[in-house]
Design an enzyme around this catalytic site. Structure first.
Site, PDB file in Angstrom:
ATOM      1  N   GLU A 138       0.849  -1.211   0.000  1.00  0.00           N
ATOM      2  CA  GLU A 138       0.000   0.000   0.000  1.00  0.00           C
ATOM      3  C   GLU A 138       0.879   1.254   0.000  1.00  0.00           C
ATOM      4  O   GLU A 138       0.607   2.215  -0.724  1.00  0.00           O
ATOM      5  CB  GLU A 138      -0.925   0.008   1.226  1.00  0.00           C
ATOM      6  N   SER A 233      -0.457  -6.915   7.557  1.00  0.00           N
ATOM      7  CA  SER A 233       0.112  -5.987   8.543  1.00  0.00           C
ATOM      8  C   SER A 233      -0.934  -5.604   9.576  1.00  0.00           C
ATOM      9  O   SER A 233      -0.632  -5.467  10.748  1.00  0.00           O
ATOM     10  CB  SER A 233       0.709  -4.775   7.841  1.00  0.00           C
TER      11      SER A 233
END
Ligand code: F3S
Length: 293
Positions: A138, A233
């Protein structure tokens, strides 16, 4: 003994939207690729693979895909590439289009918003700072929409050390799954240094809600189980948060990883799951603990 699921756990809006997009595309009968695994959950990816969805890793494999486009006899044989919720750098998206691939953008709208913020900040000559993990796709994606200088910081110490290029204003954003409290500390540091003109909190509500409800449940639980992908994550962050509150916290991917040994005194087992964990996995773990202990 009670088994309690955190108030917010499992698939978030963006992940659900991306997976639904893949399933819709499977229906068309075309060759479907996802750029990177659609979510950081191996179970979900395996299920899709069984349905013929292939994962492309990186630009090189994209070129192989492009060769398939050239071989395709007609439009319907043209493969489709789906961009996952994390998003991709502008360059990657352009490469897909240049190669004639049908590109379906399932980037989460909250991530897309960050792309637009940093794109505009770059055009205005600002230095973009992303609070996040530099190796996360990301963050790589967000980086790829900045036209000017960009810095990724992960810790308060890095925020203390940071100075922008001379004459540049700073635009601070965050990875959507960044730790809320850590971001607040970084904002404080930036405020003290006077870099406070363009601070946009882009942590996603889904992350915040999951982190808060996991923390609340872990604080009262004797044992906590966090379900999530190894590379997710946000799941790992939930594990971090829960471990701080509850010494007996387990991090598992599937039920097979769970080797629970519960002392008799356990009153409450809490369960939470990352934004990329499907409901059936959560239910499976919940039922297992209920039935066996
Ligand atoms: Fe989107 Fe937030 Fe999920 S940014 S992908 S809804 S964690």
């Amino acid at each position: 003994m009670e088994v309690k699921l955190a108030e917010c756990a499992g698939f978030c809006f963006g992940v659900k939207r991306a997976i639904d997009t893949v399933y819709e595309q499977i229906e068309t009968g075309k060759t479907i690729y996802t750029y990177g695994p659609i979510v950081h959950n191996e179970e979900v990816v395996r299920e899709l693979e069984e349905k013929g969805v292939r994962v492309i890793e990186g630009h090189e494999e994209l070129a192989e895909c492009a060769a398939e486009v050239r071989k395709a006899a007609d439009e319907t044989a043209r493969p489709t590439v789906i961009i996952r919720a994390h998003g991709v750098p502008r360059e990657t998206q352009e490469l897909m289009e240049q190669n004639g691939l049908e590109c379906i953008d399932a980037t989460c709208p909250f991530v897309k918003r960050i792309h637009r913020i940093v794109e505009k900040a770059g055009e205005q000559g600002m230095q973009v700072v992303i609070a996040g993990n530099p190796g996360h796709p990301e963050v790589e994606g967000i980086r790829g929409w900045c036209s000017g200088p960009v810095t990724v910081i992960e810790t308060e110490e890095e925020a203390e050390r940071f100075t922008p290029e001379e004459g540049r204003q700073v635009c601070l954003v965050s990875q959507t799954t960044f730790n809320y409290n850590k971001f607040q500390s970084i904002v404080e540091i930036f405020r003290k240094k006077g870099y406070n003109d363009n601070i946009v909190s882009t942590i996603c509500n889904a992350t915040e809600e999951r982190q808060r409800s996991a923390q609340a449940l872990a604080a009262e639980a004797d044992v906590m189980i966090v379900i999530g992908g190894r590379h997710s994550s946000n799941s790992r962050k939930l594990y971090e948060i829960c471990s701080r509150e509850c010494a007996h916290t387990y991090f598992i991917q599937t039920l097979d990883d769970l080797h629970l040994e519960l002392p008799k005194a356990v009153r409450l087992v809490g369960i939470t799951a990352g934004a990329s964990t499907p409901n059936n996995l959560i239910e499976e773990v919940q039922n297992y603990v209920r039935i066996n202990f």
